[in-house]
Each structure stands twice: as C-alpha cells, then as structure tokens.
Motif scaffolding. Structure first.
Motif, PDB file in Angstrom:
ATOM      1  N   ILE A 182      -6.459  32.090 -35.705  1.00 44.42           N
ATOM      2  CA  ILE A 182      -6.215  31.361 -36.957  1.00 44.42           C
ATOM      3  C   ILE A 182      -4.934  31.863 -37.616  1.00 44.42           C
ATOM      4  N   VAL A 183      -4.841  33.165 -37.779  1.00 38.78           N
ATOM      5  CA  VAL A 183      -3.698  33.759 -38.490  1.00 38.78           C
ATOM      6  C   VAL A 183      -2.406  33.552 -37.714  1.00 38.78           C
ATOM      7  N   ASP A 184      -2.397  33.879 -36.428  1.00 37.72           N
ATOM      8  CA  ASP A 184      -1.163  33.816 -35.639  1.00 37.72           C
ATOM      9  C   ASP A 184      -0.629  32.382 -35.538  1.00 37.72           C
ATOM     10  N   ASN A 185      -1.527  31.408 -35.288  1.00 41.62           N
ATOM     11  CA  ASN A 185      -1.063  30.017 -35.182  1.00 41.62           C
ATOM     12  C   ASN A 185      -0.523  29.518 -36.512  1.00 41.62           C
ATOM     13  N   THR A 186      -1.145  29.924 -37.616  1.00 40.59           N
ATOM     14  CA  THR A 186      -0.667  29.493 -38.928  1.00 40.59           C
ATOM     15  C   THR A 186       0.691  30.109 -39.235  1.00 40.59           C
ATOM     16  N   LEU A 187       0.853  31.405 -38.935  1.00 44.48           N
ATOM     17  CA  LEU A 187       2.126  32.082 -39.199  1.00 44.48           C
ATOM     18  C   LEU A 187       3.246  31.548 -38.299  1.00 44.48           C
ATOM     19  N   THR A 188       2.960  31.362 -37.015  1.00 43.82           N
ATOM     20  CA  THR A 188       4.006  30.876 -36.098  1.00 43.82           C
ATOM     21  C   THR A 188       4.406  29.436 -36.423  1.00 43.82           C
ATOM     22  N   ASN A 189       3.440  28.606 -36.840  1.00 44.84           N
ATOM     23  CA  ASN A 189       3.783  27.240 -37.258  1.00 44.84           C
ATOM     24  C   ASN A 189       4.659  27.263 -38.505  1.00 44.84           C
ATOM     25  N   ALA A 190       4.347  28.172 -39.433  1.00 41.55           N
ATOM     26  CA  ALA A 190       5.168  28.292 -40.643  1.00 41.55           C
ATOM     27  C   ALA A 190       6.590  28.713 -40.282  1.00 41.55           C
ATOM     28  N   ILE A 191       6.725  29.681 -39.369  1.00 42.89           N
ATOM     29  CA  ILE A 191       8.063  30.114 -38.919  1.00 42.89           C
ATOM     30  C   ILE A 191       8.804  28.950 -38.264  1.00 42.89           C
ATOM     31  N   LYS A 192       8.091  28.161 -37.462  1.00 42.33           N
ATOM     32  CA  LYS A 192       8.708  27.074 -36.687  1.00 42.33           C
ATOM     33  C   LYS A 192       9.213  25.942 -37.583  1.00 42.33           C
ATOM     34  N   TYR A 193       8.443  25.587 -38.624  1.00 38.32           N
ATOM     35  CA  TYR A 193       8.760  24.395 -39.404  1.00 38.32           C
ATOM     36  C   TYR A 193       9.393  24.675 -40.773  1.00 38.32           C
ATOM     37  N   THR A 194       9.399  25.952 -41.223  1.00 37.41           N
ATOM     38  CA  THR A 194      10.022  26.265 -42.518  1.00 37.41           C
ATOM     39  C   THR A 194      11.533  26.108 -42.401  1.00 37.41           C
ATOM     40  N   LEU A 195      12.121  25.517 -43.446  1.00 33.70           N
ATOM     41  CA  LEU A 195      13.582  25.317 -43.443  1.00 33.70           C
ATOM     42  C   LEU A 195      14.301  26.664 -43.485  1.00 33.70           C
ATOM     43  N   ALA A 196      15.499  26.699 -42.925  1.00 36.36           N
ATOM     44  CA  ALA A 196      16.280  27.946 -42.833  1.00 36.36           C
ATOM     45  C   ALA A 196      16.570  28.510 -44.227  1.00 36.36           C
ATOM     46  N   GLU A 197      16.595  29.843 -44.289  1.00 33.69           N
ATOM     47  CA  GLU A 197      16.882  30.601 -45.512  1.00 33.69           C
ATOM     48  C   GLU A 197      15.786  30.446 -46.575  1.00 33.69           C
ATOM     49  N   GLN A 198      14.600  30.004 -46.160  1.00 36.79           N
ATOM     50  CA  GLN A 198      13.486  29.861 -47.099  1.00 36.79           C
ATOM     51  C   GLN A 198      12.475  30.991 -46.877  1.00 36.79           C
ATOM     52  N   VAL A 199      11.591  31.140 -47.864  1.00 40.73           N
ATOM     53  CA  VAL A 199      10.601  32.218 -47.830  1.00 40.73           C
ATOM     54  C   VAL A 199       9.214  31.616 -47.567  1.00 40.73           C
ATOM     55  N   ILE A 200       8.478  32.315 -46.702  1.00 40.37           N
ATOM     56  CA  ILE A 200       7.091  31.917 -46.425  1.00 40.37           C
ATOM     57  C   ILE A 200       6.182  32.775 -47.288  1.00 40.37           C
ATOM     58  N   ASP A 201       5.494  32.138 -48.254  1.00 34.84           N
ATOM     59  CA  ASP A 201       4.609  32.878 -49.159  1.00 34.84           C
ATOM     60  C   ASP A 201       3.219  32.976 -48.543  1.00 34.84           C
ATOM     61  N   VAL A 202       2.772  34.209 -48.349  1.00 39.00           N
ATOM     62  CA  VAL A 202       1.425  34.460 -47.828  1.00 39.00           C
ATOM     63  C   VAL A 202       0.618  35.110 -48.931  1.00 39.00           C
ATOM     64  N   THR A 203      -0.498  34.492 -49.306  1.00 36.46           N
ATOM     65  CA  THR A 203      -1.327  35.030 -50.393  1.00 36.46           C
ATOM     66  C   THR A 203      -2.762  35.191 -49.916  1.00 36.46           C
ATOM     67  N   LEU A 204      -3.414  36.199 -50.474  1.00 39.50           N
ATOM     68  CA  LEU A 204      -4.826  36.466 -50.199  1.00 39.50           C
ATOM     69  C   LEU A 204      -5.491  36.796 -51.524  1.00 39.50           C
ATOM     70  N   LYS A 205      -6.484  35.969 -51.904  1.00 36.98           N
ATOM     71  CA  LYS A 205      -7.133  36.205 -53.199  1.00 36.98           C
ATOM     72  C   LYS A 205      -8.621  35.878 -53.107  1.00 36.98           C
ATOM     73  N   GLN A 206      -9.354  36.548 -54.015  1.00 40.65           N
ATOM     74  CA  GLN A 206     -10.790  36.298 -54.100  1.00 40.65           C
ATOM     75  C   GLN A 206     -11.043  35.155 -55.081  1.00 40.65           C
ATOM     76  N   SER A 207     -11.965  34.233 -54.679  1.00 41.50           N
ATOM     77  CA  SER A 207     -12.338  33.119 -55.553  1.00 41.50           C
ATOM     78  C   SER A 207     -13.865  33.019 -55.543  1.00 41.50           C
ATOM     79  N   GLY A 208     -14.473  33.712 -56.505  1.00 42.41           N
ATOM     80  CA  GLY A 208     -15.929  33.779 -56.533  1.00 42.41           C
ATOM     81  C   GLY A 208     -16.437  34.584 -55.358  1.00 42.41           C
TER      82      GLY A 208
END
Length: 404
Positions: free
Chosen positions: A306-332
C-alpha cells in the motif's frame, strides 16, 4: 356453466315416430269428428220431418234411416282409422328408409374419421347415397391428401433436422475437444509462467541485494556521484517492482500473519528508502513524524504494498519541483494516512484502481499497482478516499487503530 343436452340419433328417431303417430291420431280424430257431426245433422233433419207427419209408417222409416246412418258412420269411422293407420305406416316406412340411408352415410364418415386417425384412408363416393354427402367426400379426401403431403414434408424436414443436429453435434464434439486441448495447453503455459515467475522473483532478490549493499559500501568510502545515484534509484525501482511481483506470485500460496506496526516509524523508513528516487524525479517529500506512537494491526508485506505503490505513484505523477505532502493523523479510533501533491487532475478516479489502466500512457509501469492496493484494502477493511483537481491530488487510507 350449464351443460347442453346431447340427443342421440336413436332418441331423435323415437321422438320423430311419436310425433308422426300423434299427428296421425289427430288427423283421424278430426275426420271421425267431422263424420259424426254430419251424422247428427242428418238425424236432426229426419227428426224434424217426423214431427210434422207423425204416423207409424214414418216412425218405422225414421228408425230404419237411423240404423242405416249408424252403419254408414261405423264404416266411415273404420275406413278413416284404417286409412290413418295406412298413412302412418307409409310415412313411418319412408322415414325409416331415409333415416337408414342417412345413418349409413353418417356411419361411413364415422368409420372414415376413425381410420384416418391411424392411417391414410380415402372415402369411396359410391358408398354414399346423398349428393350433399358426396360433395363432403371430395372435401374429406382433399383434406387427407393435404395432411398426407404435410406429413411427408414434416418427415423430410425432421430428417433434415436430424442430420443437421447430428452434424452440429459432431462439430461441437470436435470443437469441445479442441477447446479441451487448448485449455490443457493454456494451463500448462500458465503453470510454466507461474513457475518461471517464482523462479525469476526468487533469483532476482539476491543480485539486487548485492547491488544495493555494494552501493552502500562504496558510498561509505567514496563520495556518491551522479551516475551512482542513478544506479541506486534504478535498483530501488526494481526492488519495488520485485516486491510487487513477489506478492502477486505468493499471495495465494503463502499466509501473511499480522503484527503490530508503528505507522509513524514505518512511513519514516519507507520515505527514506524512496528519497533518492524522489530527488532523481525532481520532487521531494514533506513528512513530519507524529510524536505519539500510532499503531495498527496488519501484515507488513501488505502494508508495504500500500505505502510503496502510493509513494511511487506520487513520485511518478507529481509535477517537477513540487513537494509531496505525507501526513499521518489520528481521527477518533481511526488512523488516516494521506499522500497529497500537485499533478494533473485524474480524469476517472474509479478507473485508476482497474488493472492495466494508466492516466498517462507514456508513463512507465503496468497499471497493476493500484489494483493490488485496492484488493489488499478490501481484504483488510481499509477505506480508500481519492480526490483530484487541477490544484491537488490526494490519496487517503483509513486504518483501524489499536492502543499503545
């Protein structure tokens, strides 16, 4: 619903005979009555004459006349009764003769229909007396001819159909045999393909590990240059593909036990692994590890897919010179893991989880990663949310969290 009365020919004959007999009696009665009235009129006339000339001679003559009139009355009555009986006998005889001929013609038709039900049978017109029935004989024989022709046509049609069915059956048997052989051949190919993939996956791990270890040992003694970085990124990409293939090959034969995973630490570990890959694609990660431990209960191999495919897809499709925001938070009682970046808007969000689907055809890959992610999330009860527009694309995974 009332049933209609059914009268047989025999009953009709009896009824007709009774009617003729009654009419004959009435006819005879009327004639006798008329004759008796004439008798009374004559007596009254003689009586009136005798009253005008009353003497013995005339009285004797009146008695003689009365006697003669009675005799004539009796004779006429007998004659009328006899004539009525003769007339009745003649009419009844003629009726019986015609009725016998009619019954004989009807019986011929009954025998015809009885025989025709089992075999072809033609009526002989010479056996029929009435002309109207002779006409019906022609129609009946035409009917038999028509039915006979239709039977022959149906017989020929059935024979042709039987031949066609036999031929079709033979063709289907041949086709089924070919399909069976093709199925066996395909199964052999698939089995060989699975064995090849298992062997390839198994044999690929060792050289990849050697390459990564060698790069790490080399960079400990020498500065990392541009070419070595490219090699390291390529190896990590191959490692990611290898892990996907390994999971796909083994998922039906291997059990994946669950364990407690600190999601914050795990994300930090996987992002560090893909940092060089991101830098090579001119993007970067922005991830702040939570201060508190956030645990989930899951198999690590499935979580890595799950994690690796999501991260690699983000790297592949994110526009150049942009930042990939990864967040982890508790919701209830849930834990939300999100990856957001600026990329081209996804045209069809549902299709990105279909096998072999890719938004941009010129991008590398097989289009199997997100389908595998969807299957794992369905198996583990993980909710997926995807949103995308011209400004930002966000993939969010909602896990059930467990306590510390």
């Amino acid at each position: 619903m009332k049933k209609k009365n059914i009268v047989t020919i025999k009953q009709a004959n009896i009824f007709t005979t009774i009617v003729i007999f009654i009419f004959t009696i009435i006819f005879a009665f009327l004639l006798i009555e008329e004759n008796y009235l004439d008798y009374e009129k004559t007596l009254l006339k003689e009586m009136s004459l005798s009253k005008e000339k009353v003497n013995i001679e005339q009285s004797e003559k009146y008695k003689e006349t009365q006697k003669k009139l009675k005799s004539i009355l009796i004779k006429n009555t007998i004659a009328i009764a006899t004539l009525a009986f003769i007339l009745f006998a003649i009419v009844l005889g003629l009726y019986k003769i015609l009725n016998h001929i009619l019954q004989r013609d009807i019986q011929v038709f009954l025998d015809f229909f009885k025989e025709t039900a089992h075999k072809e049978y033609m009526l002989d017109p010479d056996k029929i007396f009435f002309k109207d029935f002779k006409t019906m004989v022609g129609y009946a024989n035409n009917m038999v001819d028509t039915i006979s022709e239709q039977k022959k046509t149906l017989k020929d049609l059935n024979q042709n159909l039987e031949e066609k069915v036999k031929q079709k059956t033979l063709n289907l048997q041949v086709t089924n045999e070919k399909l069976r052989k093709e199925k066996e051949f395909s199964e052999k190919i698939l089995d060989a393909q699975k064995k090849f993939l298992r062997y390839t996956v198994h044999e690929t791990n060792t050289p990849l590990s050697v390459i990564l270890t060698s790069i790490e040992l080399y960079t400990m003694q020498h500065p990392k240059d541009k070419h070595l970085s490219k090699i390291e990124v390529a190896v990590k990409n191959i490692f990611s593909i290898y892990d996907d293939l390994s999971y796909l090959v083994k998922k039906d034969q291997v059990e994946y036990p669950k364990s407690m995973v600190d999601m914050g630490d795990y994300l930090d570990f996987r992002i560090s692994f893909f940092n060089d890959v991101a830098q090579m694609s001119k993007v970067s990660f922005d991830y702040k590890k939570p201060q508190n431990s956030l645990h989930i209960y899951i198999n690590k191999t499935k979580l890595q897919r799950i994690v690796d495919n999501t991260l690699t897809n983000a790297i592949k499709y994110t526009l150049a010179e942009q930042v990939i925001d990864v967040t982890l938070k508790q919701s209830g009682s849930n834990l939300e893991f999100s990856v957001a970046s600026k990329s081209k808007a996804i045209k069809d969000i549902d299709k990105v989880f279909h096998a072999y689907y890719r938004e941009e055809k010129d991008r590398e890959g097989f289009g199997l990663g997100l389908q595998m992610v969807r299957n794992i999330c369905d198996e583990e009860g993980i909710e997926i949310k995807v949103s995308s527009d011209e400004n930002i694309t966000v993939f969010t995974y909602i896990f059930k969290m467990i306590g510390d």
